[in-house]
Motif scaffolding. Structure first.
Motif, PDB file in Angstrom:
ATOM      1  N   ASN A  37       0.820  -1.213   0.000  1.00 24.13           N
ATOM      2  CA  ASN A  37       0.000   0.000   0.000  1.00 24.13           C
ATOM      3  C   ASN A  37       0.856   1.266   0.000  1.00 24.13           C
ATOM      4  O   ASN A  37       0.381   2.331  -0.376  1.00 24.13           O
ATOM      5  CB  ASN A  37      -0.961  -0.001   1.191  1.00 24.13           C
ATOM      6  CG  ASN A  37      -2.129   0.925   1.001  1.00 24.13           C
ATOM      7  OD1 ASN A  37      -2.617   1.117  -0.108  1.00 24.13           O
ATOM      8  ND2 ASN A  37      -2.599   1.505   2.086  1.00 24.13           N
ATOM      9  N   CYS A  83       0.670  -6.147  -6.498  1.00 22.61           N
ATOM     10  CA  CYS A  83       0.099  -4.830  -6.230  1.00 22.61           C
ATOM     11  C   CYS A  83      -1.177  -5.014  -5.421  1.00 22.61           C
ATOM     12  O   CYS A  83      -1.790  -6.078  -5.449  1.00 22.61           O
ATOM     13  CB  CYS A  83      -0.267  -4.108  -7.518  1.00 22.61           C
ATOM     14  SG  CYS A  83       1.053  -3.970  -8.715  1.00 22.61           S
ATOM     15  N   ILE A  84      -1.568  -3.960  -4.737  1.00 21.64           N
ATOM     16  CA  ILE A  84      -2.861  -3.951  -4.054  1.00 21.64           C
ATOM     17  C   ILE A  84      -3.963  -3.979  -5.114  1.00 21.64           C
ATOM     18  O   ILE A  84      -3.874  -3.278  -6.109  1.00 21.64           O
ATOM     19  CB  ILE A  84      -3.008  -2.665  -3.194  1.00 21.64           C
ATOM     20  CG1 ILE A  84      -2.017  -2.661  -2.033  1.00 21.64           C
ATOM     21  CG2 ILE A  84      -4.439  -2.480  -2.713  1.00 21.64           C
ATOM     22  CD1 ILE A  84      -2.352  -3.586  -0.900  1.00 21.64           C
ATOM     23  N   ASN A  85      -4.977  -4.775  -4.895  1.00 23.14           N
ATOM     24  CA  ASN A  85      -6.174  -4.728  -5.729  1.00 23.14           C
ATOM     25  C   ASN A  85      -7.022  -3.600  -5.143  1.00 23.14           C
ATOM     26  O   ASN A  85      -7.722  -3.778  -4.160  1.00 23.14           O
ATOM     27  CB  ASN A  85      -6.920  -6.065  -5.682  1.00 23.14           C
ATOM     28  CG  ASN A  85      -8.165  -6.068  -6.527  1.00 23.14           C
ATOM     29  OD1 ASN A  85      -8.867  -5.070  -6.628  1.00 23.14           O
ATOM     30  ND2 ASN A  85      -8.449  -7.206  -7.128  1.00 23.14           N
ATOM     31  N   ARG A  86      -6.899  -2.427  -5.706  1.00 24.99           N
ATOM     32  CA  ARG A  86      -7.488  -1.206  -5.129  1.00 24.99           C
ATOM     33  C   ARG A  86      -9.005  -1.314  -4.921  1.00 24.99           C
ATOM     34  O   ARG A  86      -9.524  -0.868  -3.905  1.00 24.99           O
ATOM     35  CB  ARG A  86      -7.163   0.019  -5.989  1.00 24.99           C
ATOM     36  CG  ARG A  86      -5.691   0.354  -6.030  1.00 24.99           C
ATOM     37  CD  ARG A  86      -5.240   0.971  -4.735  1.00 24.99           C
ATOM     38  NE  ARG A  86      -3.774   1.024  -4.695  1.00 24.99           N
ATOM     39  CZ  ARG A  86      -3.080   1.146  -3.597  1.00 24.99           C
ATOM     40  NH1 ARG A  86      -3.690   1.235  -2.436  1.00 24.99           N
ATOM     41  NH2 ARG A  86      -1.781   1.198  -3.619  1.00 24.99           N
ATOM     42  N   GLU A  87      -9.690  -1.901  -5.868  1.00 25.57           N
ATOM     43  CA  GLU A  87     -11.145  -2.010  -5.763  1.00 25.57           C
ATOM     44  C   GLU A  87     -11.537  -2.880  -4.557  1.00 25.57           C
ATOM     45  O   GLU A  87     -12.367  -2.487  -3.743  1.00 25.57           O
ATOM     46  CB  GLU A  87     -11.714  -2.606  -7.047  1.00 25.57           C
ATOM     47  CG  GLU A  87     -13.222  -2.690  -7.064  1.00 25.57           C
ATOM     48  CD  GLU A  87     -13.749  -3.246  -8.381  1.00 25.57           C
ATOM     49  OE1 GLU A  87     -14.807  -3.889  -8.337  1.00 25.57           O
ATOM     50  OE2 GLU A  87     -13.113  -3.035  -9.430  1.00 25.57           O
ATOM     51  N   PHE A  89      -9.574  -3.710  -2.039  1.00 22.66           N
ATOM     52  CA  PHE A  89      -9.008  -3.129  -0.825  1.00 22.66           C
ATOM     53  C   PHE A  89      -9.980  -2.094  -0.249  1.00 22.66           C
ATOM     54  O   PHE A  89     -10.239  -2.073   0.946  1.00 22.66           O
ATOM     55  CB  PHE A  89      -7.653  -2.487  -1.159  1.00 22.66           C
ATOM     56  CG  PHE A  89      -6.766  -2.242   0.027  1.00 22.66           C
ATOM     57  CD1 PHE A  89      -6.164  -3.290   0.694  1.00 22.66           C
ATOM     58  CD2 PHE A  89      -6.509  -0.954   0.462  1.00 22.66           C
ATOM     59  CE1 PHE A  89      -5.330  -3.068   1.776  1.00 22.66           C
ATOM     60  CE2 PHE A  89      -5.683  -0.714   1.540  1.00 22.66           C
ATOM     61  CZ  PHE A  89      -5.086  -1.775   2.204  1.00 22.66           C
ATOM     62  N   LYS A  90     -10.537  -1.287  -1.128  1.00 30.09           N
ATOM     63  CA  LYS A  90     -11.524  -0.283  -0.714  1.00 30.09           C
ATOM     64  C   LYS A  90     -12.780  -0.963  -0.159  1.00 30.09           C
ATOM     65  O   LYS A  90     -13.321  -0.547   0.863  1.00 30.09           O
ATOM     66  CB  LYS A  90     -11.873   0.610  -1.900  1.00 30.09           C
ATOM     67  CG  LYS A  90     -12.833   1.719  -1.592  1.00 30.09           C
ATOM     68  CD  LYS A  90     -13.089   2.577  -2.831  1.00 30.09           C
ATOM     69  CE  LYS A  90     -14.113   3.653  -2.536  1.00 30.09           C
ATOM     70  NZ  LYS A  90     -14.409   4.464  -3.722  1.00 30.09           N
TER      71      LYS A  90
END
Length: 101
Positions: A37, A83-87, A89-90
């Motif tokens: 992150n 990488c962070i899976n942004r979707e 993670f949110k």
């Protein structure tokens, strides 16, 4: 008393929250998420240099996080970039905040 079928008892949201919570259930996984992150992406070998665990153990923890959908990996032999899976993670933050409110 009618029997309750466990698969239909919990909501999809509850199941997803539990999946994310389980993935967060080890300090190494928390450290991995904090590391990822804090930057765009990171290679498996670089994480192995930073975290005080064996590469094979790191791979197991990365698999748990990836299976939960919190991270994603890109394989470019011989390297694997995570990488962070942004979707997701949110979504995980939202669901866990809801439980902890």
């Amino acid at each position: 008393m009618p029997s309750i079928i466990k698969n239909n008892y919990f909501t999809k949201e509850q199941e997803l929250t539990a999946r994310f919570a389980k993935a967060l259930g080890h300090p190494v996984r928390i450290a991995i998420l904090e590391l990822l992150n804090s930057q765009a992406c990171c290679y498996h070998g670089d994480m192995a240099d930073v975290l005080p665990i064996a590469k094979s153990t790191l791979s197991q923890h990365l698999k748990e996080l990836k299976d939960a959908g919190l991270i994603q990996g890109e394989i470019t032999p011989p390297n694997i970039k995570y990488c962070i899976n942004r979707e997701n993670f949110k979504l995980a933050k939202s669901l866990l905040n809801k439980v902890l409110e």
